[in-house]
Design an enzyme around this catalytic site. Structure first.
Site, short mmCIF file in Angstrom:
data_model
loop_
_atom_site.label_atom_id
_atom_site.label_comp_id
_atom_site.label_asym_id
_atom_site.label_seq_id
_atom_site.Cartn_x
_atom_site.Cartn_y
_atom_site.Cartn_z
N SER A 52 -2.87 -2.39 5.85
CA SER A 52 -4.22 -2.69 6.36
C SER A 52 -5.31 -1.85 5.70
CB SER A 52 -4.25 -2.49 7.88
OG SER A 52 -3.89 -1.17 8.18
N ARG A 101 0.86 -1.19 0.00
CA ARG A 101 0.00 0.00 0.00
C ARG A 101 0.89 1.23 0.00
NH1 ARG A 101 -2.98 0.96 5.13
NH2 ARG A 101 -1.49 2.64 5.34
N ARG A 145 -8.09 7.80 4.43
CA ARG A 145 -8.37 8.07 5.85
C ARG A 145 -8.14 9.54 6.10
NH1 ARG A 145 -2.89 5.32 8.26
NH2 ARG A 145 -1.85 5.73 6.31
N LYS A 169 11.86 10.75 11.07
CA LYS A 169 11.28 9.40 11.15
C LYS A 169 12.33 8.34 11.48
CE LYS A 169 7.73 10.10 7.64
NZ LYS A 169 7.02 9.45 6.54
N GLU A 174 4.73 7.13 2.37
CA GLU A 174 5.58 5.94 2.51
C GLU A 174 4.95 4.82 1.70
OE1 GLU A 174 5.61 3.62 6.05
OE2 GLU A 174 3.49 3.91 6.45
N ASN A 210 4.07 0.72 2.22
CA ASN A 210 4.02 -0.36 3.22
C ASN A 210 4.16 -1.69 2.50
OD1 ASN A 210 3.06 1.21 5.72
ND2 ASN A 210 1.66 1.86 4.12
N LYS A 247 12.02 2.83 5.87
CA LYS A 247 12.08 4.25 5.54
C LYS A 247 13.47 4.63 5.01
CE LYS A 247 8.07 5.36 8.16
NZ LYS A 247 7.61 3.98 8.45
N GLU A 283 7.19 1.12 11.95
CA GLU A 283 5.90 1.12 11.28
C GLU A 283 4.82 1.16 12.33
OE1 GLU A 283 5.72 1.04 7.96
OE2 GLU A 283 7.89 0.83 7.81
N GLY A 284 3.62 1.51 11.90
CA GLY A 284 2.48 1.37 12.79
C GLY A 284 2.00 2.66 13.43
#
Ligand code: ADP
Ligand code: MG
Length: 482
Positions: free
Chosen positions: A154, A130, A457, A369, A147, A149, A311, A373-374
């Site tokens: 998800s 993604r 989102r 950064k 970024e 993923n 990253k 992740e997350g």
């Protein structure tokens, strides 16, 4: 930052009158729960109930040209990630400093080297990717990549029902002519077809698909929807869910390097956990990761795909001349370069020193950064300066990257959350678009390369980050405008 950003128009005039709004919110919440746009409650967890997932009541406007740009570049990004993942020399040089100071990435890299030296046994790699974007108002409202993923990408499941959700909301408001601006979304089917394709390549009709999950799963719908879709698409395929600890306790390899869990042969492994240090409480979980990596099972992601999604790799790809190592056509290179925003390494060299200075001089222009992740790990605004001051003379800085801050345009709308007020307040928001891609192949050839869907989102404009599972963002879908 909000004062500087331009505004996007809302899809219908707001505010909506209070009576209409209240009734609509009640219906919309129930629609969400009853169609699986839901999550387990963190506040009062129960495996027996669901709350609706936070949502944006009206779909947020998104420029159609930029949406198309994101969709079109996906298969090129898939190819890029695939080639990067298969280039040992590039991964090794790029991550050389990082793995010495960042223990987590270091552990992943050890597994990578072990299996590379032993010989990789999985036949093909399966990428379920993604790529995330925000519109950058300082670049003529072009999309810029946040970024990409490569692990646990998800919301493909829930996002697939969001256009239908917004269609319902607009119908309730009598806005029938607006519905054509909601693009179709088939992310769920696309991702599951990718897993089934890998299952077929594995070639054992009895073998199962294993989902690696956290000890407690809040975002359950977004995993069960995949599980149910797989059954729907191929009634003979079973999905099992296990934690890394359970794989450590019960997993083994047979003489053909097949992964066996509780007597079942595993054909495909889909990781929805394993991307952060907390998922590996002891050596057992690391051993489980190595065991899976050694196995023939087709892993999404395999360890080299996991590393290709760091990253540090993202930043290295933005350096001049690097994309050319992986992509040959000038047009492809150009379209990828177009979506990159400023990315800077913090090595101890002239470029790294310059980046440190930039961050100290103008911290508001950047995001700092680490290799995580997350959500919830980055630094913004004045903290960029503080953190940089603390670490600029230590080796630790080489495990971080500095990224230009994207300034997305604002929109106005209603975010609805469990236990929130009804009517919800009108608020200023910003959106982040994710595009899903599926790729299957080996180091020689690519067998499948597709863009399969999207997710949007949205968060209040004052929040730095907008993870839905993390509790800041809300599910949305794009309303395309010219
Ligand atoms: P993670 O791997 O934790 O998801 P991300 O790079 O996606 O890390 O950053 C988390 C969130 O922080 C993003 O979803 C986005 O909301 C915000 N963010 C990240 N990079 C930028 C940026 N360059 N400009 C503005 N916001 C950003
Ligand atoms: Mg992210």
């Amino acid at each position: 930052m909000s004062q500087k950003n331009p505004h996007l128009p809302s899809c219908i005039p707001v505010p909506i009158s209070e009576d209409v709004l209240k009734e609509l919110v009640e219906k919309a919440k129930d629609w969400a729960i009853m169609h699986g746009a839901a999550m387990r409650s963190k506040a009062c967890f129960s495996e027996d109930s669901l709350n609706f997932a936070p949502f944006v009541l009206l779909p947020s406007t998104f420029p159609s040209k930029e949406f198309r740009r994101a969709v079109e570049v996906q298969i090129i990004l898939n190819e890029l990630v695939h080639r990067v993942a298969h280039n040992r020399e590039f991964l090794t040089t790029t991550l050389k400093e990082t793995i010495q100071v960042d223990e987590f990435t270091g552990n992943l890299f050890k597994i990578y080297e072990t299996v590379q030296d032993e010989g990789v046994t999985q036949r093909v790699a399966l990428g379920l990717l993604r790529s995330d974007y925000m519109i950058h108002s300082e670049y003529a409202n072009h999309i810029k990549q946040v970024e990409i993923n490569t692990i646990a990408s998800s919301f493909g499941g829930i996002a697939t029902s969001l256009p239908r959700f917004h269609r319902y909301v607009l119908q309730e408001l009598g806005c029938f002519e607006h519905i054509q601006n909601l693009p179709e979304n088939n992310a769920l089917a696309g991702l599951c077809q990718g897993m089934l394709e890998a299952w077929k390549i594995y070639g054992d009709p009895k073998a199962v698909i294993l989902f690696i999950v956290e000890d407690v799963t809040y975002n359950i719908c977004d995993q069960r929807l995949h599980e149910f879709k797989i059954r729907e698409l191929n009634p003979h395929v079973k999905v099992i869910r296990r934690t890394l600890t359970q794989v450590g306790d019960n997993g083994s390899l047979n003489s053909n390097n097949e992964l066996i869990i509780d007597g079942l042969v595993v054909s495909v492994i889909y990781f929805r956990a394993g991307y952060e240090p907390g998922h590996y409480p002891s050596k057992k979980e690391w051993d489980a990761r190595l065991l899976m990596e050694r196995s023939q099972a087709i892993k999404s992601p395999s360890i080299q795909y996991h590393l290709a999604g760091t990253k540090k790799v993202q930043q290295a790809l933005a350096k001049s001349g690097i994309l050319e190592l992986f992509l040959t056509e000038a047009k492809k290179i150009e379209s990828v370069r177009d979506i990159f925003t400023g990315l800077y390494g913090l090595d101890f060299d002239e470029f790294g020193d310059q980046a440190v200075q930039m961050a100290l001089n103008e911290p508001d222009r950047f995001v700092l950064k680490p290799q995580r992740e997350g959500g919830g790990n980055n630094f913004y605004g004045s903290e960029v300066r503080e953190v940089m001051l603390q670490m600029k003379d230590s080796r630790e800085r080489t495990a971080w990257i500095l990224m230009e801050r994207i300034l997305p345009p604002l929109s106005t709308g209603y975010i609805v959350r469990p236990a929130g007020s009804n009517p919800p307040p009108l608020c200023e928001m910003v959106s982040e678009l994710g595009i899903f891609g599926v790729i299957i192949g080996d180091s020689e050839k690519i067998l499948v390369n597709k863009q399969v869907g999207h997710m949007l989102r949205t968060k209040v404009s004052t929040a730095n980050e907008g993870g839905v599972a993390a509790g800041l963002g809300a599910l949305d879908s794009p309303y395309l405008i010219d």
